[in-house]
Write an enzyme that holds these catalytic residues in place. Sequence first.
Site: not given
Ligand code: ADE
Ligand code: ZN
Length: 328
Positions: A12, A190, A193, A10, A271
Amino acid sequence: MTGIPKVELHLHLEGAAPPAFIRGLAQEKGVNLDGVFNEDGTYRFEDFVGFLRTYEAATAVLTGPEEFRRLTEAVLEQSAAEGVIYTEAFISPNFCGGGDLGAWKEYVAAMKEAADAAERDSGIIMRGVVTCIRHEGPDAAKPDALCAAETMGDFVTGWGMGGDESVGTQGDYAYSFDMAREAGLRLTTHAGEWGGAASVWQAVRDLRVERIGHGVQCIEDPALVGHLAEHGIVLEVCPGSNVALGVFPEWSKHPIETLRGKGVRVTVSTDDPPFFHTTLRREYDMLADTFGWDEEVVRAVNIDAAKAAFCDDATREKLLKKLEPQDA
Ligand code: ADE
Ligand code: ZN
């Protein structure tokens, strides 16, 4: 412990951009990034919505395939130096051609070029999980899913959704998830969270994903925790991100260890590492300090991550071989 190879599920891609990389590009292009950085050069944001705003402002300097090739190169170099042997990066047509399929193919080719070069140079393997962005709405997700389906192959292997979880429901995006599933892509989203346990239930029932990004709010609902454990649904847990964004007030309050104890398949990722002042090595160091994770636990968690990776079996075998103890 830090010597154990790591599997990250995970990450980005834009969120992993080193601040100096973004500043350098902005300078080359004469783009004004006022408000994006703190005085010490780190990314500036106050809360989750502010984080997404800063993220998108920084990403705006990445305007063509060559910039994404350079970004991929920089991110993989950084990850390999942290002992990561496999990384799944979220990549999005929204930032790569705005959902136009022809442009997207050029971006994918550029990212793959950098990934192939990194694999040759350092052995790190990257796969791309194409994501739609939840706060752009379900209609914007459809061309994204088409882009994902049309480029599915040995580099693009998954489909998912990031962005602001407070917008709509998971089920609103079922059309694009169905499209991706039918194309043969593996699925994650996602959920849990910021959204509560209900969001995780929706992800499981309405989107039928096999992995969940974060998912940690499942801790509110024992029946859900039992369901995740029973069905082997894998959580892509990013504890440092959760603490930095205030999902949990401190590491000791993070539920990852409780979930692991209840048989949920947890994995560990960063992340958006520079945003949260973390690296995968630091995540494991904090887990060792906070919950006493030893080599055995770290190895087992990374083996589980390799088993849950969206890659072909030959790649998985290669990862599992690297995860065997060296003296075995
Ligand atoms: N895009 C990048 N980081 C994110 C996160 N922690 N939650 C949702 N979208 C994201
Ligand atoms: Zn994320």
